[in-house]
Design a protein around this motif. Structure first.
Motif, PDB file in Angstrom:
ATOM      1  N   ALA A 121      -0.102   7.097  -5.546  1.00 62.04           N
ATOM      2  CA  ALA A 121      -1.220   7.417  -6.445  1.00 62.04           C
ATOM      3  C   ALA A 121      -0.905   7.161  -7.914  1.00 62.04           C
ATOM      4  O   ALA A 121      -1.809   6.970  -8.714  1.00 62.04           O
ATOM      5  CB  ALA A 121      -1.630   8.879  -6.255  1.00 62.04           C
ATOM      6  N   HIS A 122       0.361   7.167  -8.293  1.00 66.36           N
ATOM      7  CA  HIS A 122       0.714   7.005  -9.702  1.00 66.36           C
ATOM      8  C   HIS A 122       0.950   5.552 -10.121  1.00 66.36           C
ATOM      9  O   HIS A 122       1.192   5.285 -11.288  1.00 66.36           O
ATOM     10  CB  HIS A 122       1.951   7.860 -10.037  1.00 66.36           C
ATOM     11  CG  HIS A 122       1.649   9.313 -10.007  1.00 66.36           C
ATOM     12  ND1 HIS A 122       1.845  10.084  -8.884  1.00 66.36           N
ATOM     13  CD2 HIS A 122       1.136  10.125 -10.944  1.00 66.36           C
ATOM     14  CE1 HIS A 122       1.464  11.329  -9.146  1.00 66.36           C
ATOM     15  NE2 HIS A 122       1.036  11.386 -10.392  1.00 66.36           N
ATOM     16  N   ALA A 123       0.876   4.625  -9.170  1.00 67.94           N
ATOM     17  CA  ALA A 123       1.056   3.216  -9.505  1.00 67.94           C
ATOM     18  C   ALA A 123      -0.147   2.729 -10.304  1.00 67.94           C
ATOM     19  O   ALA A 123      -1.245   3.271 -10.209  1.00 67.94           O
ATOM     20  CB  ALA A 123       1.204   2.394  -8.226  1.00 67.94           C
ATOM     21  N   GLY A 124       0.072   1.711 -11.114  1.00 67.34           N
ATOM     22  CA  GLY A 124      -1.032   1.130 -11.873  1.00 67.34           C
ATOM     23  C   GLY A 124      -0.570   0.567 -13.197  1.00 67.34           C
ATOM     24  O   GLY A 124       0.630   0.484 -13.478  1.00 67.34           O
ATOM     25  N   ASP A 125      -1.520   0.210 -14.020  1.00 62.71           N
ATOM     26  CA  ASP A 125      -1.235  -0.424 -15.302  1.00 62.71           C
ATOM     27  C   ASP A 125      -1.075   0.638 -16.372  1.00 62.71           C
ATOM     28  O   ASP A 125      -1.981   0.888 -17.161  1.00 62.71           O
ATOM     29  CB  ASP A 125      -2.377  -1.395 -15.640  1.00 62.71           C
ATOM     30  CG  ASP A 125      -2.103  -2.179 -16.905  1.00 62.71           C
ATOM     31  OD1 ASP A 125      -0.926  -2.234 -17.327  1.00 62.71           O
ATOM     32  OD2 ASP A 125      -3.056  -2.718 -17.482  1.00 62.71           O
ATOM     33  N   TRP A 126       0.096   1.303 -16.368  1.00 63.66           N
ATOM     34  CA  TRP A 126       0.395   2.316 -17.370  1.00 63.66           C
ATOM     35  C   TRP A 126       1.901   2.511 -17.455  1.00 63.66           C
ATOM     36  O   TRP A 126       2.653   1.826 -16.770  1.00 63.66           O
ATOM     37  CB  TRP A 126      -0.378   3.591 -17.104  1.00 63.66           C
ATOM     38  CG  TRP A 126       0.069   4.447 -15.934  1.00 63.66           C
ATOM     39  CD1 TRP A 126       0.441   4.029 -14.700  1.00 63.66           C
ATOM     40  CD2 TRP A 126       0.164   5.861 -15.913  1.00 63.66           C
ATOM     41  NE1 TRP A 126       0.759   5.107 -13.908  1.00 63.66           N
ATOM     42  CE2 TRP A 126       0.597   6.245 -14.632  1.00 63.66           C
ATOM     43  CE3 TRP A 126      -0.066   6.860 -16.850  1.00 63.66           C
ATOM     44  CZ2 TRP A 126       0.803   7.572 -14.273  1.00 63.66           C
ATOM     45  CZ3 TRP A 126       0.130   8.179 -16.480  1.00 63.66           C
ATOM     46  CH2 TRP A 126       0.553   8.518 -15.210  1.00 63.66           C
ATOM     47  N   HIS A 127       2.360   3.424 -18.272  1.00 56.55           N
ATOM     48  CA  HIS A 127       3.787   3.552 -18.549  1.00 56.55           C
ATOM     49  C   HIS A 127       4.564   4.452 -17.588  1.00 56.55           C
ATOM     50  O   HIS A 127       5.779   4.565 -17.703  1.00 56.55           O
ATOM     51  CB  HIS A 127       3.996   4.031 -19.990  1.00 56.55           C
ATOM     52  CG  HIS A 127       3.577   5.449 -20.220  1.00 56.55           C
ATOM     53  ND1 HIS A 127       2.265   5.840 -20.271  1.00 56.55           N
ATOM     54  CD2 HIS A 127       4.326   6.564 -20.380  1.00 56.55           C
ATOM     55  CE1 HIS A 127       2.219   7.152 -20.464  1.00 56.55           C
ATOM     56  NE2 HIS A 127       3.443   7.614 -20.530  1.00 56.55           N
ATOM     57  N   ARG A 128       3.888   5.097 -16.636  1.00 58.58           N
ATOM     58  CA  ARG A 128       4.600   5.969 -15.682  1.00 58.58           C
ATOM     59  C   ARG A 128       4.381   5.458 -14.257  1.00 58.58           C
ATOM     60  O   ARG A 128       3.874   6.159 -13.400  1.00 58.58           O
ATOM     61  CB  ARG A 128       4.128   7.415 -15.834  1.00 58.58           C
ATOM     62  CG  ARG A 128       4.567   7.995 -17.148  1.00 58.58           C
ATOM     63  CD  ARG A 128       4.457   9.484 -17.316  1.00 58.58           C
ATOM     64  NE  ARG A 128       3.507  10.205 -16.528  1.00 58.58           N
ATOM     65  CZ  ARG A 128       2.727  11.190 -16.995  1.00 58.58           C
ATOM     66  NH1 ARG A 128       2.797  11.522 -18.270  1.00 58.58           N
ATOM     67  NH2 ARG A 128       1.911  11.824 -16.207  1.00 58.58           N
ATOM     68  N   GLN A 129       4.822   4.225 -14.010  1.00 53.46           N
ATOM     69  CA  GLN A 129       4.603   3.589 -12.706  1.00 53.46           C
ATOM     70  C   GLN A 129       5.488   4.174 -11.615  1.00 53.46           C
ATOM     71  O   GLN A 129       5.089   4.242 -10.458  1.00 53.46           O
ATOM     72  CB  GLN A 129       4.834   2.080 -12.830  1.00 53.46           C
ATOM     73  CG  GLN A 129       3.824   1.428 -13.747  1.00 53.46           C
ATOM     74  CD  GLN A 129       4.140  -0.014 -14.072  1.00 53.46           C
ATOM     75  OE1 GLN A 129       5.238  -0.512 -13.816  1.00 53.46           O
ATOM     76  NE2 GLN A 129       3.176  -0.705 -14.643  1.00 53.46           N
ATOM     77  N   VAL A 130       6.698   4.594 -11.973  1.00 55.59           N
ATOM     78  CA  VAL A 130       7.654   5.157 -11.023  1.00 55.59           C
ATOM     79  C   VAL A 130       8.303   6.375 -11.668  1.00 55.59           C
ATOM     80  O   VAL A 130       8.641   6.356 -12.851  1.00 55.59           O
ATOM     81  CB  VAL A 130       8.746   4.123 -10.646  1.00 55.59           C
ATOM     82  CG1 VAL A 130       9.793   4.738  -9.730  1.00 55.59           C
ATOM     83  CG2 VAL A 130       8.123   2.890  -9.999  1.00 55.59           C
ATOM     84  N   SER A 131       8.454   7.447 -10.883  1.00 57.27           N
ATOM     85  CA  SER A 131       9.108   8.647 -11.408  1.00 57.27           C
ATOM     86  C   SER A 131      10.433   8.869 -10.691  1.00 57.27           C
ATOM     87  O   SER A 131      10.568   8.580  -9.502  1.00 57.27           O
ATOM     88  CB  SER A 131       8.192   9.869 -11.245  1.00 57.27           C
ATOM     89  OG  SER A 131       7.848  10.051  -9.886  1.00 57.27           O
ATOM     90  N   LEU A 132      11.402   9.372 -11.443  1.00 59.44           N
ATOM     91  CA  LEU A 132      12.731   9.631 -10.911  1.00 59.44           C
ATOM     92  C   LEU A 132      13.147  11.056 -11.254  1.00 59.44           C
ATOM     93  O   LEU A 132      12.830  11.555 -12.340  1.00 59.44           O
ATOM     94  CB  LEU A 132      13.762   8.676 -11.517  1.00 59.44           C
ATOM     95  CG  LEU A 132      13.575   7.188 -11.298  1.00 59.44           C
ATOM     96  CD1 LEU A 132      12.723   6.573 -12.391  1.00 59.44           C
ATOM     97  CD2 LEU A 132      14.913   6.486 -11.247  1.00 59.44           C
ATOM     98  N   LEU A 133      13.857  11.683 -10.344  1.00 57.68           N
ATOM     99  CA  LEU A 133      14.405  13.016 -10.573  1.00 57.68           C
ATOM    100  C   LEU A 133      15.743  13.091  -9.849  1.00 57.68           C
ATOM    101  O   LEU A 133      15.879  12.625  -8.715  1.00 57.68           O
ATOM    102  CB  LEU A 133      13.458  14.098 -10.044  1.00 57.68           C
ATOM    103  CG  LEU A 133      13.874  15.551 -10.312  1.00 57.68           C
ATOM    104  CD1 LEU A 133      13.837  15.879 -11.802  1.00 57.68           C
ATOM    105  CD2 LEU A 133      12.978  16.517  -9.536  1.00 57.68           C
ATOM    106  N   ALA A 134      16.725  13.674 -10.506  1.00 57.71           N
ATOM    107  CA  ALA A 134      18.057  13.801  -9.917  1.00 57.71           C
ATOM    108  C   ALA A 134      18.101  14.902  -8.864  1.00 57.71           C
ATOM    109  O   ALA A 134      17.503  15.972  -9.038  1.00 57.71           O
ATOM    110  CB  ALA A 134      19.080  14.084 -11.009  1.00 57.71           C
ATOM    111  N   GLN A 135      18.824  14.642  -7.792  1.00 55.79           N
ATOM    112  CA  GLN A 135      19.059  15.664  -6.777  1.00 55.79           C
ATOM    113  C   GLN A 135      19.708  16.885  -7.424  1.00 55.79           C
ATOM    114  O   GLN A 135      19.448  18.018  -7.046  1.00 55.79           O
ATOM    115  CB  GLN A 135      19.956  15.109  -5.667  1.00 55.79           C
ATOM    116  CG  GLN A 135      20.271  16.108  -4.568  1.00 55.79           C
ATOM    117  CD  GLN A 135      19.046  16.541  -3.783  1.00 55.79           C
ATOM    118  OE1 GLN A 135      18.244  15.709  -3.378  1.00 55.79           O
ATOM    119  NE2 GLN A 135      18.892  17.838  -3.567  1.00 55.79           N
ATOM    120  N   GLU A 136      20.515  16.648  -8.441  1.00 53.32           N
ATOM    121  CA  GLU A 136      21.172  17.736  -9.150  1.00 53.32           C
ATOM    122  C   GLU A 136      20.141  18.673  -9.792  1.00 53.32           C
ATOM    123  O   GLU A 136      20.350  19.889  -9.860  1.00 53.32           O
ATOM    124  CB  GLU A 136      22.122  17.155 -10.213  1.00 53.32           C
ATOM    125  CG  GLU A 136      23.312  16.404  -9.624  1.00 53.32           C
ATOM    126  CD  GLU A 136      23.053  14.934  -9.240  1.00 53.32           C
ATOM    127  OE1 GLU A 136      24.012  14.247  -8.847  1.00 53.32           O
ATOM    128  OE2 GLU A 136      21.890  14.458  -9.315  1.00 53.32           O
TER     129      GLU A 136
END
Length: 147
Positions: free
Chosen positions: A36-51
């Motif tokens: 749902a967050h894909a598209g033409d904007w600056h937050r195409q992929v989100s990352l979070l550490a397991q830590e």
């Protein structure tokens, strides 16, 4: 510095936990196909550490990869040390950090359970410079640290 992808997760609607997947297809200048967050904007992929997820577990929460709506759960790489503009490689996929943290306009279920949430402070967002497939256990490495 290298790390590993612990999990890849997607959701078809915004504002919900993501579901782990065996792999994701990432499209250049778009994001993860089917998310749902894909598209033409600056937050195409989100990352979070397991830590970061482990911090919430230490507070007594039963949380797992994808529960904070992150696409890529990582381990062994200090995401918060990466300045905006830095580039990461996950196999053929090249990501460029576009934002660190975010403002949550509404409180999520995690916040109400724990009184805190790691994504607004420790979530990292990126645009896709080069696409491909990402799977759990893929290596994630820093290609370039932004000045």
């Amino acid at each position: 510095m290298t790390g590993v992808i612990v999990a890849v997760s997607i959701s078809t609607s915004k504002g919900e936990r993501k579901t782990p997947a065996p792999l994701v297809h990432v499209r250049e200048n778009y994001g993860i196909i089917g998310d749902a967050h894909a598209g033409d904007w600056h937050r195409q992929v989100s990352l979070l550490a397991q830590e970061s997820i482990d911090k919430m577990r230490a507070m007594g929460l039963d949380v797992n990869a994808g529960d904070f709506a992150e696409n890529l759960t990582t381990s062994g790489i200090d995401l918060l040390a990466l300045p905006v503009g830095s580039k990461l490689a996950v196999g053929p996929v090249v990501l460029q950090i576009s934002q660190i943290g975010k403002v949550c306009h509404t409180r999520c279920a995690i916040y109400y359970q724990a009184g805190d949430c790691v994504m607004p402070k420790e979530g990292i967002f990126a645009t896709v410079l080069s696409g491909g497939v990402i799977r759990p256990n893929d290596t994630i490495e820093i290609l370039e640290l932004a000045a």
